[in-house]
Write a protein that holds these residues in place. Structure first.
Motif, PDB file in Angstrom:
ATOM      1  N   VAL A  38       0.825  -1.205   0.000  1.00 22.59           N
ATOM      2  CA  VAL A  38       0.000   0.000   0.000  1.00 22.59           C
ATOM      3  C   VAL A  38       0.859   1.255   0.000  1.00 22.59           C
ATOM      4  O   VAL A  38       0.565   2.226  -0.681  1.00 22.59           O
ATOM      5  CB  VAL A  38      -0.948   0.000   1.216  1.00 22.59           C
ATOM      6  CG1 VAL A  38      -1.686   1.308   1.315  1.00 22.59           C
ATOM      7  CG2 VAL A  38      -1.908  -1.168   1.120  1.00 22.59           C
ATOM      8  N   ALA A  39       1.950   1.269   0.734  1.00 17.00           N
ATOM      9  CA  ALA A  39       2.778   2.460   0.869  1.00 17.00           C
ATOM     10  C   ALA A  39       3.965   2.462  -0.101  1.00 17.00           C
ATOM     11  O   ALA A  39       4.924   3.188   0.093  1.00 17.00           O
ATOM     12  CB  ALA A  39       3.290   2.566   2.298  1.00 17.00           C
ATOM     13  N   PHE A  40       3.911   1.654  -1.168  1.00 18.35           N
ATOM     14  CA  PHE A  40       5.018   1.569  -2.115  1.00 18.35           C
ATOM     15  C   PHE A  40       5.161   2.878  -2.891  1.00 18.35           C
ATOM     16  O   PHE A  40       4.192   3.419  -3.405  1.00 18.35           O
ATOM     17  CB  PHE A  40       4.797   0.421  -3.108  1.00 18.35           C
ATOM     18  CG  PHE A  40       5.832   0.371  -4.198  1.00 18.35           C
ATOM     19  CD1 PHE A  40       7.125  -0.026  -3.913  1.00 18.35           C
ATOM     20  CD2 PHE A  40       5.512   0.725  -5.488  1.00 18.35           C
ATOM     21  CE1 PHE A  40       8.079  -0.073  -4.907  1.00 18.35           C
ATOM     22  CE2 PHE A  40       6.459   0.684  -6.483  1.00 18.35           C
ATOM     23  CZ  PHE A  40       7.746   0.276  -6.192  1.00 18.35           C
ATOM     24  N   THR A  41       6.369   3.398  -2.924  1.00 18.53           N
ATOM     25  CA  THR A  41       6.666   4.557  -3.759  1.00 18.53           C
ATOM     26  C   THR A  41       7.808   4.171  -4.683  1.00 18.53           C
ATOM     27  O   THR A  41       8.883   3.798  -4.219  1.00 18.53           O
ATOM     28  CB  THR A  41       7.079   5.778  -2.920  1.00 18.53           C
ATOM     29  OG1 THR A  41       8.183   5.424  -2.100  1.00 18.53           O
ATOM     30  CG2 THR A  41       5.950   6.266  -2.056  1.00 18.53           C
ATOM     31  N   PRO A  42       7.594   4.240  -6.006  1.00 16.76           N
ATOM     32  CA  PRO A  42       8.655   3.863  -6.934  1.00 16.76           C
ATOM     33  C   PRO A  42       9.785   4.882  -6.884  1.00 16.76           C
ATOM     34  O   PRO A  42       9.579   6.036  -6.515  1.00 16.76           O
ATOM     35  CB  PRO A  42       7.953   3.879  -8.300  1.00 16.76           C
ATOM     36  CG  PRO A  42       6.795   4.788  -8.118  1.00 16.76           C
ATOM     37  CD  PRO A  42       6.390   4.674  -6.686  1.00 16.76           C
ATOM     38  N   PRO A  43      10.992   4.468  -7.233  1.00 18.14           N
ATOM     39  CA  PRO A  43      12.101   5.421  -7.221  1.00 18.14           C
ATOM     40  C   PRO A  43      11.854   6.532  -8.236  1.00 18.14           C
ATOM     41  O   PRO A  43      11.426   6.276  -9.364  1.00 18.14           O
ATOM     42  CB  PRO A  43      13.315   4.575  -7.595  1.00 18.14           C
ATOM     43  CG  PRO A  43      12.764   3.344  -8.224  1.00 18.14           C
ATOM     44  CD  PRO A  43      11.392   3.145  -7.674  1.00 18.14           C
ATOM     45  N   ALA A  44      12.091   7.756  -7.826  1.00 21.82           N
ATOM     46  CA  ALA A  44      11.874   8.903  -8.707  1.00 21.82           C
ATOM     47  C   ALA A  44      13.025   9.010  -9.700  1.00 21.82           C
ATOM     48  O   ALA A  44      14.168   8.701  -9.383  1.00 21.82           O
ATOM     49  CB  ALA A  44      11.778  10.178  -7.884  1.00 21.82           C
ATOM     50  N   THR A  45      12.704   9.424 -10.896  1.00 21.10           N
ATOM     51  CA  THR A  45      13.737   9.641 -11.891  1.00 21.10           C
ATOM     52  C   THR A  45      13.793  11.117 -12.216  1.00 21.10           C
ATOM     53  O   THR A  45      12.791  11.815 -12.168  1.00 21.10           O
ATOM     54  CB  THR A  45      13.455   8.844 -13.178  1.00 21.10           C
ATOM     55  OG1 THR A  45      12.180   9.229 -13.678  1.00 21.10           O
ATOM     56  CG2 THR A  45      13.472   7.361 -12.915  1.00 21.10           C
ATOM     57  N   ASN A  46      14.960  11.573 -12.538  1.00 19.18           N
ATOM     58  CA  ASN A  46      15.172  12.960 -12.895  1.00 19.18           C
ATOM     59  C   ASN A  46      15.784  12.962 -14.283  1.00 19.18           C
ATOM     60  O   ASN A  46      17.003  12.844 -14.437  1.00 19.18           O
ATOM     61  CB  ASN A  46      16.083  13.630 -11.868  1.00 19.18           C
ATOM     62  CG  ASN A  46      16.201  15.107 -12.088  1.00 19.18           C
ATOM     63  OD1 ASN A  46      15.927  15.608 -13.173  1.00 19.18           O
ATOM     64  ND2 ASN A  46      16.623  15.801 -11.061  1.00 19.18           N
ATOM     65  N   VAL A  47      14.929  13.057 -15.296  1.00 27.69           N
ATOM     66  CA  VAL A  47      15.371  12.925 -16.678  1.00 27.69           C
ATOM     67  C   VAL A  47      16.407  13.983 -17.050  1.00 27.69           C
ATOM     68  O   VAL A  47      17.439  13.648 -17.638  1.00 27.69           O
ATOM     69  CB  VAL A  47      14.164  12.928 -17.650  1.00 27.69           C
ATOM     70  CG1 VAL A  47      14.623  12.944 -19.095  1.00 27.69           C
ATOM     71  CG2 VAL A  47      13.284  11.719 -17.392  1.00 27.69           C
ATOM     72  N   PRO A  48      16.213  15.288 -16.726  1.00 27.29           N
ATOM     73  CA  PRO A  48      17.251  16.257 -17.095  1.00 27.29           C
ATOM     74  C   PRO A  48      18.616  15.957 -16.459  1.00 27.29           C
ATOM     75  O   PRO A  48      19.647  16.169 -17.076  1.00 27.29           O
ATOM     76  CB  PRO A  48      16.696  17.594 -16.608  1.00 27.29           C
ATOM     77  CG  PRO A  48      15.230  17.407 -16.583  1.00 27.29           C
ATOM     78  CD  PRO A  48      15.032  15.967 -16.197  1.00 27.29           C
ATOM     79  N   ALA A  49      18.620  15.464 -15.222  1.00 24.31           N
ATOM     80  CA  ALA A  49      19.895  15.137 -14.573  1.00 24.31           C
ATOM     81  C   ALA A  49      20.550  13.939 -15.251  1.00 24.31           C
ATOM     82  O   ALA A  49      21.769  13.923 -15.439  1.00 24.31           O
ATOM     83  CB  ALA A  49      19.667  14.855 -13.095  1.00 24.31           C
TER      84      ALA A  49
END
Length: 172
Positions: free
Chosen positions: A49-60
């Motif tokens: 329920v509390a799963f958060t996928p890893p965020a990606t930073n495309v410009p970086a």
């Protein structure tokens, strides 16, 4: 009488002083949600329920990749954009892979004759995507590249489907 007033006034002054440190209308809790006061948490387990996928930073990610440098004899801007599309990255080593569509797309930067382009393309010229992808790339250029669009979006393909899109960039 004086000692009774001290007993009442000192705690009242302390409460008023401490309450002045916070907005009295802000009733937001600190790190707790729900009725039972369970601490807020995240999960690394997919499907929880509390799963958060890893965020990606495309410009970086794009900034870490080298810009492809190309020279051409072409003079017309649409031909130069076509050269940029042809030389855009096609692998994870040369481009940022964009996930979310049915076809793998690769985002890279290409410098053709001193003009910097943001290029979105498919892995090969035979794979085509809808031209709406190019329109979306033009609208969201700054979000994907970290630079402003310095012109129109150019495409390589036919009137309904294309293999790549390029937009000149203004990164200053």
């Amino acid at each position: 009488m004086l000692s009774a007033m001290k007993k009442i006034l000192l705690p009242a002054i302390a409460v008023l002083t401490l309450s002045a440190c916070e907005d009295p209308w802000n009733r937001q809790g600190v790190g707790f949600t729900g009725i039972d006061g369970e601490p807020r948490t995240v999960s690394e387990v997919k499907g929880a329920v509390a799963f958060t996928p890893p965020a990606t930073n495309v410009p970086a990610e794009l900034a870490q990749l080298p810009t492809v440098q190309v020279q051409t004899d072409q003079a017309e801007f649409d031909k130069i954009a076509g050269v940029a599309i042809d030389n855009g990255g096609r692998t994870a080593d040369t481009a940022v892979q964009l996930v979310g569509s049915s076809t793998d797309l690769f985002l890279s930067t290409v410098n053709v004759n001193g003009t910097l382009f943001g290029v979105v393309r498919t892995a090969n010229n035979s794979t085509k995507v809808d031209n709406s992808v190019g329109a979306a790339f033009g609208r969201e250029t700054e979000r994907f590249t970290g630079c402003l669009a310095a012109g129109d979006v150019y495409r390589k393909g036919n009137s309904s489907r294309s293999s790549g899109f390029a937009v000149p960039l203004n990164c200053s």
